[in-house]
Design a protein around this motif. Sequence first.
Motif, PDB file in Angstrom:
ATOM      1  N   ILE A 146       0.202  -6.435  -1.591  1.00  0.00           N
ATOM      2  CA  ILE A 146       1.329  -7.125  -2.189  1.00  0.00           C
ATOM      3  C   ILE A 146       1.595  -6.241  -3.561  1.00  0.00           C
ATOM      4  O   ILE A 146       2.673  -6.309  -3.852  1.00  0.00           O
ATOM      5  CB  ILE A 146       0.907  -8.540  -2.686  1.00  0.00           C
ATOM      6  CG1 ILE A 146       0.840  -9.571  -1.303  1.00  0.00           C
ATOM      7  CG2 ILE A 146       1.900  -9.031  -3.639  1.00  0.00           C
ATOM      8  CD1 ILE A 146       0.184 -10.812  -1.798  1.00  0.00           C
ATOM      9  N   LYS A 147       0.630  -5.762  -4.250  1.00  0.00           N
ATOM     10  CA  LYS A 147       1.082  -5.095  -5.505  1.00  0.00           C
ATOM     11  C   LYS A 147       1.675  -3.870  -5.173  1.00  0.00           C
ATOM     12  O   LYS A 147       2.710  -3.489  -5.757  1.00  0.00           O
ATOM     13  CB  LYS A 147      -0.420  -4.604  -6.078  1.00  0.00           C
ATOM     14  CG  LYS A 147      -0.211  -4.308  -7.421  1.00  0.00           C
ATOM     15  CD  LYS A 147      -1.472  -3.905  -8.200  1.00  0.00           C
ATOM     16  CE  LYS A 147      -1.390  -2.967  -9.639  1.00  0.00           C
ATOM     17  NZ  LYS A 147      -0.288  -2.035  -9.348  1.00  0.00           N
ATOM     18  N   LYS A 148       1.364  -3.243  -3.920  1.00  0.00           N
ATOM     19  CA  LYS A 148       2.089  -1.802  -3.574  1.00  0.00           C
ATOM     20  C   LYS A 148       3.423  -2.176  -3.228  1.00  0.00           C
ATOM     21  O   LYS A 148       4.504  -1.556  -3.432  1.00  0.00           O
ATOM     22  CB  LYS A 148       1.402  -1.344  -2.339  1.00  0.00           C
ATOM     23  CG  LYS A 148       0.140  -0.542  -2.619  1.00  0.00           C
ATOM     24  CD  LYS A 148      -0.309   0.473  -1.500  1.00  0.00           C
ATOM     25  CE  LYS A 148      -1.690   0.807  -1.708  1.00  0.00           C
ATOM     26  NZ  LYS A 148      -2.595   0.745  -0.612  1.00  0.00           N
ATOM     27  N   ARG A 149       3.617  -3.388  -2.472  1.00  0.00           N
ATOM     28  CA  ARG A 149       4.991  -3.721  -2.226  1.00  0.00           C
ATOM     29  C   ARG A 149       5.920  -4.170  -3.400  1.00  0.00           C
ATOM     30  O   ARG A 149       7.212  -3.652  -3.357  1.00  0.00           O
ATOM     31  CB  ARG A 149       4.950  -5.053  -1.228  1.00  0.00           C
ATOM     32  CG  ARG A 149       4.351  -4.824   0.345  1.00  0.00           C
ATOM     33  CD  ARG A 149       3.664  -5.842   0.872  1.00  0.00           C
ATOM     34  NE  ARG A 149       4.850  -6.916   1.222  1.00  0.00           N
ATOM     35  CZ  ARG A 149       4.611  -8.037   1.530  1.00  0.00           C
ATOM     36  NH1 ARG A 149       3.305  -8.600   1.251  1.00  0.00           N
ATOM     37  NH2 ARG A 149       5.343  -8.922   1.961  1.00  0.00           N
ATOM     38  N   LEU A 150       5.128  -4.863  -4.213  1.00  0.00           N
ATOM     39  CA  LEU A 150       5.838  -5.143  -5.418  1.00  0.00           C
ATOM     40  C   LEU A 150       6.357  -3.988  -6.187  1.00  0.00           C
ATOM     41  O   LEU A 150       7.667  -3.704  -6.714  1.00  0.00           O
ATOM     42  CB  LEU A 150       5.291  -6.009  -6.430  1.00  0.00           C
ATOM     43  CG  LEU A 150       5.356  -7.398  -6.264  1.00  0.00           C
ATOM     44  CD1 LEU A 150       4.199  -8.194  -7.187  1.00  0.00           C
ATOM     45  CD2 LEU A 150       6.828  -7.964  -6.391  1.00  0.00           C
ATOM     46  N   ASP A 151       5.488  -2.806  -6.262  1.00  0.00           N
ATOM     47  CA  ASP A 151       5.850  -1.554  -6.862  1.00  0.00           C
ATOM     48  C   ASP A 151       7.060  -0.948  -6.325  1.00  0.00           C
ATOM     49  O   ASP A 151       7.874  -0.435  -6.943  1.00  0.00           O
ATOM     50  CB  ASP A 151       4.549  -0.552  -7.221  1.00  0.00           C
ATOM     51  CG  ASP A 151       3.552  -1.266  -8.054  1.00  0.00           C
ATOM     52  OD1 ASP A 151       3.794  -2.052  -8.876  1.00  0.00           O
ATOM     53  OD2 ASP A 151       2.320  -0.685  -8.108  1.00  0.00           O
TER      54      ASP A 151
END
Length: 194
Positions: A146-151
């Motif tokens: 999720i963090k990667k997708r948001l970035d």
Amino acid sequence: MADKIKDAKIIFVVGGPGSGKGTQCEKVVEKYGYTHLSSGDLLRAEVASGSERGKQLQAIMQKGELVPLDTVLDMIKDAMIAKADVSKGFLIDGYPREVKQGEEFEKKIGAPALLLYIDAKAETMVKRLMKRGETSGRSDDNEETIKKRLDLYYKATEPVIAFYESRGIVRKIDSELSVDEVFKLVSQAIDNLK
Ligand SMILES: Nc1ncnc2c1ncn2[C@H]1C[C@H](O)[C@@H](COP(=O)(O)OP(=O)(O)O)O1
Ligand SMILES: [Mg+2]
């Protein structure tokens, strides 16, 4: 092909992961009879088929990365052709993810009449995705991905909104509100198209 879908309206639905794109698109389908094409769903269907291409896609998506442009565009185009005779309009959900994807779409398919920018805070998106992850079975609904997708969303997709803003077709929708409140705003934007 371009002829066949010439009269159908094309709406790009753009927003971060978990912003509520899929939720709103479902409601638009119900009310307006548009065809909903989620690039993510198309890709996940390919993965589920167990094909060789699906296996490669699975590896990319699990890392939270973007799938090669031509692959996604071909899948969207095929799906649009299949629905061309019965569709008044198309909701293109989760595409373009980057400016180049938008340019390619216009070259191969056509220009969007509207871009719905489904806007929620990062904090809200994370909360919704973690909750969705409890039941979605999506391998990318976990904290790390999720963090990667948001970035990636902020880096690659926000420029898409700026690109179409200069054309005056962006409608920013406050997706912090309840599903029904958000849908009122979405409906207004679509009604204004006619
Ligand atoms: N306005 C809203 N208020 C509360 N929850 C919402 C919401 N819109 C969507 N959700 C929920 C439904 C899903 O479990 C999750 C993500 O929604 P989604 O439609 O799947 O997002 P997206 O397709 O943009 O990734 O959040
Ligand atoms: Mg979705």
